[in-house]
Write a protein that holds these residues in place. Structure first.
Motif, mmCIF file in Angstrom:
data_model
loop_
_atom_site.group_PDB
_atom_site.id
_atom_site.type_symbol
_atom_site.label_atom_id
_atom_site.label_comp_id
_atom_site.label_asym_id
_atom_site.label_seq_id
_atom_site.Cartn_x
_atom_site.Cartn_y
_atom_site.Cartn_z
ATOM 1 N N MET A 91 58.835 -1.280 127.883
ATOM 2 C CA MET A 91 57.836 -2.350 127.771
ATOM 3 C C MET A 91 57.715 -3.100 129.092
ATOM 4 S SD MET A 91 60.311 -4.636 125.372
ATOM 5 C CE MET A 91 60.833 -3.084 124.611
ATOM 6 N N ALA A 92 56.684 -3.920 129.159
ATOM 7 C CA ALA A 92 56.492 -4.825 130.286
ATOM 8 C C ALA A 92 56.952 -6.215 129.881
ATOM 9 C CB ALA A 92 55.022 -4.866 130.697
ATOM 10 N N MET A 93 57.533 -6.929 130.849
ATOM 11 C CA MET A 93 57.851 -8.341 130.663
ATOM 12 C C MET A 93 57.131 -9.131 131.749
ATOM 13 S SD MET A 93 61.499 -10.402 130.913
ATOM 14 C CE MET A 93 62.031 -10.145 129.216
ATOM 15 N N THR A 94 56.547 -10.262 131.365
ATOM 16 C CA THR A 94 55.960 -11.185 132.319
ATOM 17 C C THR A 94 56.516 -12.574 132.050
ATOM 18 O OG1 THR A 94 54.064 -11.516 130.862
ATOM 19 C CG2 THR A 94 53.811 -9.900 132.632
ATOM 20 N N THR A 95 56.562 -13.407 133.082
ATOM 21 C CA THR A 95 57.015 -14.768 132.881
ATOM 22 C C THR A 95 55.897 -15.594 132.261
ATOM 23 O OG1 THR A 95 56.379 -15.346 135.136
ATOM 24 C CG2 THR A 95 58.649 -14.639 134.796
ATOM 25 N N GLY A 96 56.288 -16.623 131.512
ATOM 26 C CA GLY A 96 55.319 -17.490 130.868
ATOM 27 C C GLY A 96 54.950 -17.011 129.476
ATOM 28 N N HIS A 97 54.351 -17.887 128.693
ATOM 29 C CA HIS A 97 53.820 -17.520 127.379
ATOM 30 C C HIS A 97 52.424 -16.940 127.593
ATOM 31 C CE1 HIS A 97 56.695 -20.516 125.238
ATOM 32 N NE2 HIS A 97 57.245 -19.327 125.370
ATOM 33 N N ARG A 98 52.304 -15.645 127.450
ATOM 34 C CA ARG A 98 51.098 -14.929 127.867
ATOM 35 C C ARG A 98 50.459 -14.107 126.763
ATOM 36 N NH1 ARG A 98 48.940 -16.682 132.638
ATOM 37 N NH2 ARG A 98 50.540 -17.011 134.207
ATOM 38 N N ALA A 99 50.795 -14.373 125.526
ATOM 39 C CA ALA A 99 50.225 -13.583 124.431
ATOM 40 C C ALA A 99 48.703 -13.693 124.402
ATOM 41 C CB ALA A 99 50.825 -14.024 123.093
ATOM 42 N N ASP A 100 48.170 -14.886 124.663
ATOM 43 C CA ASP A 100 46.720 -15.050 124.630
ATOM 44 C C ASP A 100 46.030 -14.195 125.693
ATOM 45 O OD1 ASP A 100 46.927 -16.803 122.536
ATOM 46 O OD2 ASP A 100 46.678 -18.614 123.753
ATOM 47 N N ASP A 101 46.674 -14.037 126.844
ATOM 48 C CA ASP A 101 46.104 -13.186 127.890
ATOM 49 C C ASP A 101 46.057 -11.733 127.435
ATOM 50 O OD1 ASP A 101 45.759 -15.305 129.669
ATOM 51 O OD2 ASP A 101 47.762 -15.087 130.502
ATOM 52 N N TRP A 102 47.155 -11.256 126.839
ATOM 53 C CA TRP A 102 47.181 -9.879 126.353
ATOM 54 C C TRP A 102 46.161 -9.678 125.230
ATOM 55 C CZ3 TRP A 102 49.081 -6.272 129.190
ATOM 56 C CH2 TRP A 102 50.213 -6.480 129.987
ATOM 57 N N GLN A 103 46.023 -10.679 124.367
ATOM 58 C CA GLN A 103 45.048 -10.571 123.285
ATOM 59 C C GLN A 103 43.629 -10.467 123.834
ATOM 60 O OE1 GLN A 103 45.031 -13.863 120.493
ATOM 61 N NE2 GLN A 103 44.203 -12.568 118.863
ATOM 62 N N ALA A 104 43.350 -11.226 124.904
ATOM 63 C CA ALA A 104 42.023 -11.156 125.521
ATOM 64 C C ALA A 104 41.752 -9.766 126.080
ATOM 65 C CB ALA A 104 41.913 -12.204 126.625
ATOM 66 N N LEU A 105 42.759 -9.147 126.692
ATOM 67 C CA LEU A 105 42.587 -7.789 127.201
ATOM 68 C C LEU A 105 42.330 -6.809 126.063
ATOM 69 C CD1 LEU A 105 42.667 -5.672 129.467
ATOM 70 C CD2 LEU A 105 45.163 -5.592 129.182
ATOM 71 N N CYS A 106 43.061 -6.957 124.969
ATOM 72 C CA CYS A 106 42.861 -6.062 123.817
ATOM 73 C C CYS A 106 41.450 -6.178 123.270
ATOM 74 C CB CYS A 106 43.885 -6.375 122.731
ATOM 75 S SG CYS A 106 45.577 -5.890 123.153
ATOM 76 N N ALA A 107 40.933 -7.402 123.225
ATOM 77 C CA ALA A 107 39.587 -7.604 122.685
ATOM 78 C C ALA A 107 38.535 -6.886 123.513
ATOM 79 C CB ALA A 107 39.270 -9.097 122.622
ATOM 80 N N LEU A 108 38.765 -6.751 124.820
ATOM 81 C CA LEU A 108 37.788 -6.110 125.696
ATOM 82 C C LEU A 108 37.927 -4.589 125.729
ATOM 83 C CD1 LEU A 108 37.723 -8.511 128.782
ATOM 84 C CD2 LEU A 108 36.158 -8.433 126.835
ATOM 85 N N THR A 109 39.093 -4.072 125.375
ATOM 86 C CA THR A 109 39.358 -2.641 125.519
ATOM 87 C C THR A 109 39.398 -1.887 124.194
ATOM 88 O OG1 THR A 109 41.739 -3.102 125.505
ATOM 89 C CG2 THR A 109 40.655 -2.935 127.667
ATOM 90 N N GLY A 110 39.380 -2.609 123.094
ATOM 91 C CA GLY A 110 39.479 -1.954 121.796
ATOM 92 C C GLY A 110 40.901 -1.627 121.387
ATOM 93 N N ILE A 111 41.893 -2.121 122.133
ATOM 94 C CA ILE A 111 43.286 -1.931 121.739
ATOM 95 C C ILE A 111 43.608 -2.868 120.568
ATOM 96 C CG2 ILE A 111 45.695 -2.130 122.496
ATOM 97 C CD1 ILE A 111 44.732 -1.658 125.357
ATOM 98 N N GLU A 112 44.253 -2.339 119.545
ATOM 99 C CA GLU A 112 44.687 -3.179 118.425
ATOM 100 C C GLU A 112 45.799 -4.113 118.912
ATOM 101 O OE1 GLU A 112 47.072 -2.778 114.181
ATOM 102 O OE2 GLU A 112 46.166 -0.991 115.081
ATOM 103 N N TYR A 113 45.711 -5.368 118.557
ATOM 104 C CA TYR A 113 46.676 -6.367 119.003
ATOM 105 C C TYR A 113 47.580 -6.778 117.857
ATOM 106 C CZ TYR A 113 48.384 -10.960 120.595
ATOM 107 O OH TYR A 113 49.171 -12.049 120.929
ATOM 108 N N VAL A 114 48.904 -6.700 118.066
ATOM 109 C CA VAL A 114 49.870 -7.113 117.057
ATOM 110 C C VAL A 114 50.900 -8.011 117.732
ATOM 111 C CG1 VAL A 114 51.656 -6.373 115.440
ATOM 112 C CG2 VAL A 114 49.590 -4.987 115.716
ATOM 113 N N ARG A 115 51.005 -9.234 117.231
ATOM 114 C CA ARG A 115 52.003 -10.167 117.756
ATOM 115 C C ARG A 115 53.164 -10.273 116.781
ATOM 116 N NH1 ARG A 115 50.801 -16.318 119.964
ATOM 117 N NH2 ARG A 115 52.989 -16.906 120.335
ATOM 118 N N VAL A 116 54.370 -10.176 117.297
ATOM 119 C CA VAL A 116 55.565 -10.159 116.429
ATOM 120 C C VAL A 116 56.521 -11.281 116.802
ATOM 121 C CG1 VAL A 116 55.373 -7.674 116.057
ATOM 122 C CG2 VAL A 116 56.827 -8.521 117.895
#
Length: 475
Positions: free
Chosen positions: A450-475
């Motif tokens: 997996m990738a790790m980034t500093t900071g709380h970045r779930a919203d950024d990843w969710q935005a990328l998923c919305a543009l690419t059609g990737i299903e987003y799952v937060r755990v």
């Protein structure tokens, strides 16, 4: 070839380059002479107000189908990262539907207007200047019916909140565009038997864009023999100035490592690869290498390359996406759970982005014993992860052209050092707790790389998923 007295960053995450498409119609020209110029000035004001979020290209106001198609074509030819649609007045959707549904560029619909409030001083001109919302509704309806993904950003265009949401979308658009252009170099072959790293390469290319470039280990070996000696000595000098270098490392060990790093970097540049993966067996079984390129992976990640071990294209892709979307992404895996501290020990065999190291402990370049691969000791950059908020992201292949991103927010805790662990490491405490996080991770099929980034970045990843059609799952 770059020289190395100073740390190179050949793959900086550039500012997003966004086109602003202002939509109106000629219906109001007779009623309000000069309205086109008036609203064109408003479009430029919006771009100026958002200048901290992106570099903007503002098209002339679009009033018909041909103008819309011409403007969007010019955005594409300029290699922009996305299109922000701004309603300058009401504009009928069918005049822009063709351009917006056929473009490859990510879209966002700005639900805003020139004036933030309705006042008693308004006249019919003000009503006309500020009637963008029903044009946005018409256009959004057309995009939904065409099954075209897009973001919606509502609010006062002069507000901090609006700029923050545009910033997140623009970075996601840049990352989505980067994925479509991405090449992932794989040196040798992937690890036998590792299922969660396997992916249908044609489906990955069709769905998200990354292309796999297989590079023979023999090509790397020949490249290491064809390097400028000054580049090798410059890299070693830069390491002396950057890391706490283990005196047990011989000149020969360090030179061999430096040649592998420079050889990998040259081949990635020549092949147009912004991410890569190596597998220890592919390197070890080749027979021409003395050691594994551990320190090379750490510094190349620090330069902005995506990386993953064991030939894992998916993980290398998500690390590169993290670099573009957020910055300083890091390759890791969950090694072991520590139930008393409700945290997970994160590490990998020896590769890690040293830009996420603790600021109070300089990274070390050590002589490290490693039996994996059956080769000599690989110089390895060792550090502990910086404490504070962090986010994990795993790209999952679900079969066909379906992909999922499993994301967990939490923090790297200030855990006691592990002196015998000669790898980059840290302990990640999920916000949802170890039990809930790991159980949900497993149920979602989250991978072990997996990738790790500093900071709380779930919203950024969710935005990328919305543009690419990737299903987003937060755990």
């Amino acid at each position: 070839m770059p020289t190395h007295p100073a740390p190179p960053r050949p793959l900086p995450a550039p500012r997003p380059r966004i086109g602003l498409l202002g939509i109106m119609q000629p219906l109001y020209d007779t009623m309000l002479p000069g309205i086109t110029d008036h609203q064109a000035a408003y479009a430029r004001q919006v771009a100026d107000a958002l200048s901290d979020t992106a570099d903007w290209t503002v098209a002339p106001p679009v009033r018909g189908r041909e103008e819309a198609e011409r403007a969007v074509c010019e955005f594409e030819n300029a290699d922009l990262d996305g299109v922000l649609v701004v309603m300058l007045t009401y504009g009928p959707s069918l005049r822009v539907t063709g351009a917006l549904t056929s473009t490859r560029l990510p879209l966002a619909l700005a639900n805003t207007q020139p004036d933030p409030s309705v006042t008693p001083a308004w006249d019919m001109a003000d009503m006309t200047y500020n009637q963008g919302i029903h044009g946005a509704q018409d256009t959004a309806n057309a995009l939904v019916r065409a099954d075209r993904p897009f973001e919606v950003i509502s609010g006062d265009w002069q507000s901090r909140e609006f700029a923050g949401r545009v910033d997140r979308w623009a970075r996601a658009a840049r990352a989505a565009t980067g994925l479509r252009r991405l090449r992932v170099g794989v040196f040798g072959y992937p690890m036998n038997g590792m299922g969660d790293a396997r992916v249908d390469e044609t489906a990955l290319l069709r769905s998200l864009g990354p292309e796999v470039e297989v590079i023979a280990p023999g090509t790397l070996h020949r490249t290491t023999l064809d390097l400028d000696e000054k580049d090798v000595t410059d890299l070693m000098a830069w390491e002396d100035a950057t890391f706490d270098v283990d005196p047990r490392l011989s000149h020969g060990e360090r030179e061999d490592h430096a040649r592998m790093q420079l050889g990998i970097e040259r081949l990635l540049a020549e092949r147009g690869c912004h991410a890569y993966s190596t597998h220890f067996d592919a390197i070890g079984e080749d027979g021409r290498f003395a050691r594994l390129p551990m320190a090379a992976a750490s510094t190349l990640m620090a330069q902005g390359y995506g990386f993953a071990g064991e030939g894992d294209v998916l993980a290398a892709t998500v690390v590169r996406a993290g670099h573009i979307l957020i910055g300083d992404a890091h390759f890791t895996e969950m090694y072991a759970m520590d139930f008393p501290s409700d945290s997970i020990l994160m590490s990998h065999m020896g590769e890690g982005n040293w830009r996420v190291a603790r600021e109070d402990e300089p990274p070390q370049l050590i002589k490290r014993t490693l039996d994996i691969g059956g080769l000599d000791d690989p110089p390895t950059i060792v550090f502990r992860y910086r404490t504070g908020p962090a986010t994990l992201a795993s790209l999952v292949a679900l079969g066909g052209e379906r992909f999922r991103l499993v994301v967990s927010e939490g923090e790297v805790i200030d855990a006691p050092p592990l002196p015998s662990l000669e790898m980059p490491y840290g302990q990640f405490r999920p916000d949802t707790g170890v039990h809930a996080c790991t159980e949900a991770w497993l149920r979602a099929g989250g991978t072990h790389h997996m990738a790790m980034t500093t900071g709380h970045r779930a919203d950024d990843w969710q935005a990328l998923c919305a543009l690419t059609g990737i299903e987003y799952v937060r755990v």
